[in-house]
Each structure stands twice: as structure tokens, then as C-alpha cells.
Design an enzyme around this catalytic site. Sequence first.
Site, PDB file in Angstrom:
ATOM      1  N   TYR A 110       4.437  15.556   4.778  1.00 48.07           N
ATOM      2  CA  TYR A 110       3.139  15.084   4.277  1.00 48.07           C
ATOM      3  C   TYR A 110       3.367  14.104   3.132  1.00 48.07           C
ATOM      4  O   TYR A 110       3.965  14.476   2.119  1.00 48.07           O
ATOM      5  CB  TYR A 110       2.341  16.307   3.819  1.00 48.07           C
ATOM      6  CG  TYR A 110       0.991  16.005   3.197  1.00 48.07           C
ATOM      7  CD1 TYR A 110       0.211  14.935   3.632  1.00 48.07           C
ATOM      8  CD2 TYR A 110       0.475  16.811   2.183  1.00 48.07           C
ATOM      9  CE1 TYR A 110      -1.021  14.679   3.061  1.00 48.07           C
ATOM     10  CE2 TYR A 110      -0.765  16.566   1.616  1.00 48.07           C
ATOM     11  CZ  TYR A 110      -1.508  15.501   2.064  1.00 48.07           C
ATOM     12  OH  TYR A 110      -2.726  15.239   1.499  1.00 48.07           O
ATOM     13  N   SER A 156      -3.313   6.542 -10.739  1.00 47.47           N
ATOM     14  CA  SER A 156      -4.691   7.054 -10.852  1.00 47.47           C
ATOM     15  C   SER A 156      -4.650   8.385 -11.585  1.00 47.47           C
ATOM     16  O   SER A 156      -4.962   8.470 -12.753  1.00 47.47           O
ATOM     17  CB  SER A 156      -5.338   7.196  -9.472  1.00 47.47           C
ATOM     18  OG  SER A 156      -5.652   5.918  -8.958  1.00 47.47           O
ATOM     19  N   GLY A 157      -4.227   9.475 -10.872  1.00 46.61           N
ATOM     20  CA  GLY A 157      -4.182  10.789 -11.521  1.00 46.61           C
ATOM     21  C   GLY A 157      -2.788  11.214 -11.967  1.00 46.61           C
ATOM     22  O   GLY A 157      -2.634  12.241 -12.623  1.00 46.61           O
ATOM     23  N   SER A 193       4.280   6.736  -9.364  1.00 44.01           N
ATOM     24  CA  SER A 193       3.207   5.970 -10.007  1.00 44.01           C
ATOM     25  C   SER A 193       3.533   5.595 -11.451  1.00 44.01           C
ATOM     26  O   SER A 193       2.777   4.853 -12.077  1.00 44.01           O
ATOM     27  CB  SER A 193       1.892   6.761  -9.976  1.00 44.01           C
ATOM     28  OG  SER A 193       2.062   8.024 -10.582  1.00 44.01           O
ATOM     29  N   HIS A 211      -4.668  10.550  -3.929  1.00 44.87           N
ATOM     30  CA  HIS A 211      -5.015  11.615  -2.962  1.00 44.87           C
ATOM     31  C   HIS A 211      -5.605  11.020  -1.679  1.00 44.87           C
ATOM     32  O   HIS A 211      -5.135  11.306  -0.584  1.00 44.87           O
ATOM     33  CB  HIS A 211      -6.023  12.542  -3.638  1.00 44.87           C
ATOM     34  CG  HIS A 211      -6.322  13.802  -2.897  1.00 44.87           C
ATOM     35  ND1 HIS A 211      -5.398  14.793  -2.697  1.00 44.87           N
ATOM     36  CD2 HIS A 211      -7.476  14.259  -2.314  1.00 44.87           C
ATOM     37  CE1 HIS A 211      -5.956  15.804  -2.038  1.00 44.87           C
ATOM     38  NE2 HIS A 211      -7.221  15.498  -1.791  1.00 44.87           N
ATOM     39  N   TYR A 228       2.834  15.040  -0.398  1.00 45.78           N
ATOM     40  CA  TYR A 228       3.826  15.937  -0.989  1.00 45.78           C
ATOM     41  C   TYR A 228       5.146  15.154  -1.021  1.00 45.78           C
ATOM     42  O   TYR A 228       6.123  15.509  -0.378  1.00 45.78           O
ATOM     43  CB  TYR A 228       3.950  17.242  -0.193  1.00 45.78           C
ATOM     44  CG  TYR A 228       2.762  18.171  -0.364  1.00 45.78           C
ATOM     45  CD1 TYR A 228       1.731  17.863  -1.257  1.00 45.78           C
ATOM     46  CD2 TYR A 228       2.664  19.354   0.339  1.00 45.78           C
ATOM     47  CE1 TYR A 228       0.646  18.709  -1.422  1.00 45.78           C
ATOM     48  CE2 TYR A 228       1.576  20.212   0.173  1.00 45.78           C
ATOM     49  CZ  TYR A 228       0.569  19.871  -0.704  1.00 45.78           C
ATOM     50  OH  TYR A 228      -0.512  20.719  -0.870  1.00 45.78           O
TER      51      TYR A 228
HETATM   52  P1  FDA Z   1      -0.682   9.123  -8.693  1.00 49.04           P
HETATM   53  O1  FDA Z   1      -1.484   8.372  -9.670  1.00 49.04           O
HETATM   54  O2  FDA Z   1       0.646   9.654  -9.123  1.00 49.04           O
HETATM   55  O3  FDA Z   1      -0.531   8.257  -7.378  1.00 49.04           O
HETATM   56  C1  FDA Z   1       0.144   8.678  -6.199  1.00 49.04           C
HETATM   57  C2  FDA Z   1       0.575   7.449  -5.378  1.00 49.04           C
HETATM   58  O4  FDA Z   1      -0.549   6.647  -5.038  1.00 49.04           O
HETATM   59  C3  FDA Z   1       1.514   6.521  -6.144  1.00 49.04           C
HETATM   60  O5  FDA Z   1       2.368   5.884  -5.233  1.00 49.04           O
HETATM   61  C4  FDA Z   1       0.559   5.512  -6.750  1.00 49.04           C
HETATM   62  O6  FDA Z   1       1.194   4.292  -7.090  1.00 49.04           O
HETATM   63  C5  FDA Z   1      -0.466   5.348  -5.652  1.00 49.04           C
HETATM   64  N1  FDA Z   1      -1.811   5.031  -6.150  1.00 49.04           N
HETATM   65  C6  FDA Z   1      -2.501   5.734  -7.095  1.00 49.04           C
HETATM   66  N2  FDA Z   1      -3.709   5.189  -7.256  1.00 49.04           N
HETATM   67  C7  FDA Z   1      -3.804   4.134  -6.422  1.00 49.04           C
HETATM   68  C8  FDA Z   1      -4.816   3.178  -6.161  1.00 49.04           C
HETATM   69  N3  FDA Z   1      -5.980   3.231  -6.791  1.00 49.04           N
HETATM   70  N4  FDA Z   1      -4.584   2.200  -5.267  1.00 49.04           N
HETATM   71  C9  FDA Z   1      -3.393   2.148  -4.607  1.00 49.04           C
HETATM   72  N5  FDA Z   1      -2.391   3.032  -4.810  1.00 49.04           N
HETATM   73  C10 FDA Z   1      -2.593   4.023  -5.706  1.00 49.04           C
HETATM   74  N6  FDA Z   1      -2.636  17.230  -2.097  1.00 49.04           N
HETATM   75  C11 FDA Z   1      -3.489  17.686  -1.146  1.00 49.04           C
HETATM   76  O7  FDA Z   1      -3.672  17.034  -0.114  1.00 49.04           O
HETATM   77  N7  FDA Z   1      -4.173  18.846  -1.355  1.00 49.04           N
HETATM   78  C12 FDA Z   1      -4.037  19.586  -2.485  1.00 49.04           C
HETATM   79  O8  FDA Z   1      -4.675  20.624  -2.633  1.00 49.04           O
HETATM   80  C13 FDA Z   1      -3.132  19.120  -3.487  1.00 49.04           C
HETATM   81  N8  FDA Z   1      -2.934  19.819  -4.647  1.00 49.04           N
HETATM   82  C14 FDA Z   1      -2.054  19.343  -5.607  1.00 49.04           C
HETATM   83  C15 FDA Z   1      -1.846  20.054  -6.779  1.00 49.04           C
HETATM   84  C16 FDA Z   1      -0.973  19.580  -7.766  1.00 49.04           C
HETATM   85  C17 FDA Z   1      -0.775  20.371  -9.029  1.00 49.04           C
HETATM   86  C18 FDA Z   1      -0.274  18.374  -7.536  1.00 49.04           C
HETATM   87  C19 FDA Z   1       0.697  17.854  -8.570  1.00 49.04           C
HETATM   88  C20 FDA Z   1      -0.483  17.653  -6.370  1.00 49.04           C
HETATM   89  C21 FDA Z   1      -1.359  18.131  -5.382  1.00 49.04           C
HETATM   90  N9  FDA Z   1      -1.564  17.428  -4.195  1.00 49.04           N
HETATM   91  C22 FDA Z   1      -2.446  17.914  -3.257  1.00 49.04           C
HETATM   92  C23 FDA Z   1      -0.839  16.184  -3.936  1.00 49.04           C
HETATM   93  C24 FDA Z   1      -1.699  14.985  -4.303  1.00 49.04           C
HETATM   94  O9  FDA Z   1      -2.667  14.775  -3.282  1.00 49.04           O
HETATM   95  C25 FDA Z   1      -0.804  13.733  -4.401  1.00 49.04           C
HETATM   96  O10 FDA Z   1       0.174  13.926  -5.374  1.00 49.04           O
HETATM   97  C26 FDA Z   1      -1.656  12.488  -4.712  1.00 49.04           C
HETATM   98  O11 FDA Z   1      -0.954  11.349  -4.336  1.00 49.04           O
HETATM   99  C27 FDA Z   1      -2.002  12.449  -6.182  1.00 49.04           C
HETATM  100  O12 FDA Z   1      -2.875  11.405  -6.480  1.00 49.04           O
HETATM  101  P2  FDA Z   1      -2.931  10.872  -7.993  1.00 49.04           P
HETATM  102  O13 FDA Z   1      -3.872   9.745  -8.029  1.00 49.04           O
HETATM  103  O14 FDA Z   1      -3.129  12.018  -8.902  1.00 49.04           O
HETATM  104  O15 FDA Z   1      -1.412  10.427  -8.171  1.00 49.04           O
END
Ligand code: FDA
Length: 506
Positions: free
Chosen positions: A444, A83-84, A92, A156, A447
Site C-alpha cells: 500500500y 501536507s500532514g 515529504s 492521504h 504505508y
Molecule cells: P505527508 O505530508 O508526509 O505526505 C505524504 C506524501 O504525499 C509525500 O510524498 C508528500 O510529498 C506528498 N504530498 C503531500 N501533500 C501533497 C499535495 N498537496 N500534493 C501533492 N503531493 C502531496 N493511511 C490510511 O489509509 N488509513 C489510515 O487509517 C492511516 N492511519 C495512519 C496513522 C498514522 C499515525 C500514520 C503516521 C499514517 C497513517 N496512514 C493511514 C498513512 C497515511 O495515509 C499516509 O502516510 C499519508 O500519505 C499521509 O498524508 P500526509 O499529508 O499526512 O503526509
Amino acid sequence: VSHGKFLHCLHFCSSNSCAISKVIYTQNNPSYSSVLNASIQNTRFTTPSTPKPLVIVAALQTSHIQSTIFCSKKHGLQIRIRSGGHDFEALSYVSEVPFVILDLLNFRAVKVNVKNEVAWVESGATLGELYYGIASKTKTLAFPAGVCHTVGVGGHFSGGGYGILMRKYGLAADHVMDAQLIDVNGRILDRKSMGEDLFWAIRGGGGNTFGVVLAWKVKLVPVPAVVTVFTVNKNLEQNVIKILHRWQYIGHKLPDDLFTDVTIMKVDSSQEGKKTVQAAFRALFLGGVDELIPLVHGRFPELGLTKKDCLEMSWVESFLYFGGIPTQHLEILLDRNALQRTIFKAKSDYVKEPIPESGFEGIMARFLEKETTVALMMMVAFGGKMGEIPETELPYPHRAGNLFQASYIVGWTNGEDEGKYISWIRRLYSYMAAYASESPREAYINYRDLDIGTNNIGYTSYEQASIWGLKYFKNNLKRLVQVKAMVDPMNFFRNEQSIPPLSFAS
Ligand code: FDA
């Protein structure tokens, strides 16, 4: 494994519905690298030796997702849902086995209904897009999620998601009312059709495990039109250890309207050429400055808060403030590239007993070592709503009894030997064992830290999954493996830390 057959299958199953070829990126496609790198946050995973996907499917329609699941299953390829792209360990978009990225970048609609105080948000949207969608309609509704606006909703919410409204309202996942999910058989399910067990599991049980979550319906929360923030810095020469020590007794007991965190880092000292360690005490207060000052003076006089440390603003501006974005131009929330991408390794802990002053002295000493040019320890006060929600309510179990969550992060620059930085953070983590939760040492899931244990590429027993799983989920792990066995018994959706489909007695 045949990725030629996989591609053929994709084209075949979508031939009647849409032009899937436009959203398929193979390694020969000139846009492959830019699509792959578009959302990678941790550039530690962009080296030539990092395993790359055979194909990226940047789905535009649900049929693209269904076809990707069907064809990956048929031809033995693993899927990584993205996703992100903020996963700390790149789960991911990296895998040791042949794999396909299912990129949800194009699923990013946000629909806010102010009257009913709800929103539907697609998984590929960022938190910034969600906040912008709310803030452009009202100043007095918000959503309690993370502070970094480029984080994706999909990952997230799948891991819980906390931010500066946590003490008042709990986690992002606590406010999910419904969701749309595509399961391993390609069925599109909502809360009613997926049932309460699966709906429970997707709100914190980790991504890439139970299916592809397309969209989430969330309950918005009321906030005052004006909130107050502050940052007060104290360093070793300003008694920081005593103040930090005291903060531990206060932060989790403050009124729910007051959120505080502390960031420890090495900085230049006032003595030329010398370094010191500084703690930045920050707060968000859901009210005005005139109410905040006496409150902090009464509870935490050691901080020496003054009115000039405080700023009044709207809640959405306060997210930018905590995210370190010095602007009031809300459009920045829509910019996925607003933050500099870095190389880093991170770890997390939960602390239930105050750390003695001598413990902080040891932390400070580690921050004065040479590997800490880019290193932080963050402490986020718990209590408030987090202490009221039962541990079993959602998979995220770290609720009552925590004084604060600690996280550690170290960064370095491209080309440097990563070993010494990773060794530094592991040494800090071992040092913290004396002060953090134990049996299990909780962590967590958002993280992500592969140091705490991983699945095998093949079969993983419950005992093995417990090594990392109990740290993330405590006893909720048992319910998670049962839900997984029910919805994905062949373990199609998997990664190094996904729930295996087992009976916990096995
Ligand atoms: P990404 O796409 O990398 O996905 C993360 C995981 O979820 C992977 O295993 C992926 O396969 C799976 N996934 C993604 N989308 C999915 C979907 N639609 N269906 C099923 N599985 C899916 N956390 C927090 O709680 N509070 C905060 O303030 C912050 N701040 C922060 C800042 C920065 C700079 C970073 C790098 C990270 C954070 N985080 C955070 C951590 C963040 O919540 C965590 O990394 C999330 O998993 C990121 O989600 P993304 O969709 O961006 O990640």
C-alpha cells in the site's frame, strides 16, 4: 545549486503580489526548527544527521506555491510537498539532494455543504479537521477516510486512503469529485482543465509526482445517527489462533455495514512475569447494538461477543474510538498534536488465501521475541465495496480477491540501536512471504516502505521503477508513467518512489 539565487528569485517573482518573506524559513531563521518539526510524525527522521531542507516555504497564497515551483526549477532545487507530514519514510520533508519544503500547513480550509452532500477540503487540513467540519453540521453524513485524525488530507488522498467505512463505501480517493492542482508550469487546473487522465492519476498514484494538489471536492456519504463499535481481546491462552484463523473466512464476507479489523501485539500474561500475544478484534457496525449481536453470533460465534463489549455512538466518535482517543470532546479532532510522536518502521501486505493455523503460530512466536515491546500486526478485512470497484478505476489496485490487508509496525525509543528492530520487522515480512500475495507482492503506497525498491537519484528505467511500482499499482503503473510523461516530462516533481515519466515499453 544556489539557494541564495533561489531566495532572490522568490522575492523577485512575488514582489508585486505579496509579502512572501514572511513565509520563508531559512536555516538561520529562529523558527526554522519548530516549523520543520511541527508535523513530523516519525521522529526517526529528526536526528542531527537527517538531511534538512535549505528553505521551508509555508505558503499562504497560491502565488507562493507558483513562485516556489518556478524558482526551484530555475535553480535546480528539488521540492518536497508536505501536507500532514505522516509519510512513513519522511519523503515529504527529507531528501538526499538539496531541497526545499513546500509546506501546505496554511492551506487547511474545510467547506461542508450538507444540502448537496459535498465538501471542499484543502490539502493541508487534517482528517480530523474534515471530520469535525462535517460532524459540526450533521450527524448523518460522513467521509470514508483514515482513522488517525492527524493524517493530512494531501498525502492521504494522493495514495488512496482507507478507514472504517471502507467496506461500505471504498476509499477516500473513490469519493473525490474534483480537485485544484498547480502543475509544473504553475498553472492552476481543475478536473475539467487537467483532463481525466491526470484526474485519475492524482487519486491514488502517490504524492509529489503530478503537481501540488491544493484542494479536493469530495462526496460525503450517508451514515446512521447511531453506530456500534466493539473490541474483544483474545490471547494465546484463550484460543486466539483458532479464532484468528476463522476470522479470515468471515471478515470479508460480512454485510457491508460491518467493518472488522484485528490487531496482534505482545501483552502481559495472567501468569506473573510471563508474556502472551493478544489479538484485539474490533468492529464498526452501521446500526444499533440489538441488530449487531445476533449478526455476529450467527456468523462468528467463536468470538463470544456480548452486549457489554459494545458501545453505541455517532460515526465521528467511532473514528476517535478506532484512533485510540478515549474522549467524546470532538474539539480534539482539531488538535494536530493529540497523538504522541514515535520512532517506527512499517510494512504492508495483501492476503488472498487464509493463513493456516501453523502460519499464525509462527507469527505469534515472532511477537514473543524481545524486540516487540512496541510492535503491532494489523489485519483489516476487505470485501464489500472494495471488492466491487474495478482494479483500474483508480491507481489503487488492491480490490477484489483480498481477504485482508496486513500491516506491521515496530517502534523503539530514542537512542536505542534501530538495527535490531528493523531487522525484526524484515524477518517478520520475509516469514509472511509464504502467506501474502505474490507476483507482485502487493503493498500500500500510503504505508510507504523504501525496502521494496526505489528510484535512482538520476535516470530511472521502467524496469527499475517496476520493482516497487508494480507492488503499489500493479498494471496501473503503465498508465501512471504515461500520464507523468504527459504532464511533467522533465520529472520535476520527484522522490524515491515517484512515477518516472517513461514510455512503459522503454
Ligand atoms: P505527508 O505530508 O508526509 O505526505 C505524504 C506524501 O504525499 C509525500 O510524498 C508528500 O510529498 C506528498 N504530498 C503531500 N501533500 C501533497 C499535495 N498537496 N500534493 C501533492 N503531493 C502531496 N493511511 C490510511 O489509509 N488509513 C489510515 O487509517 C492511516 N492511519 C495512519 C496513522 C498514522 C499515525 C500514520 C503516521 C499514517 C497513517 N496512514 C493511514 C498513512 C497515511 O495515509 C499516509 O502516510 C499519508 O500519505 C499521509 O498524508 P500526509 O499529508 O499526512 O503526509
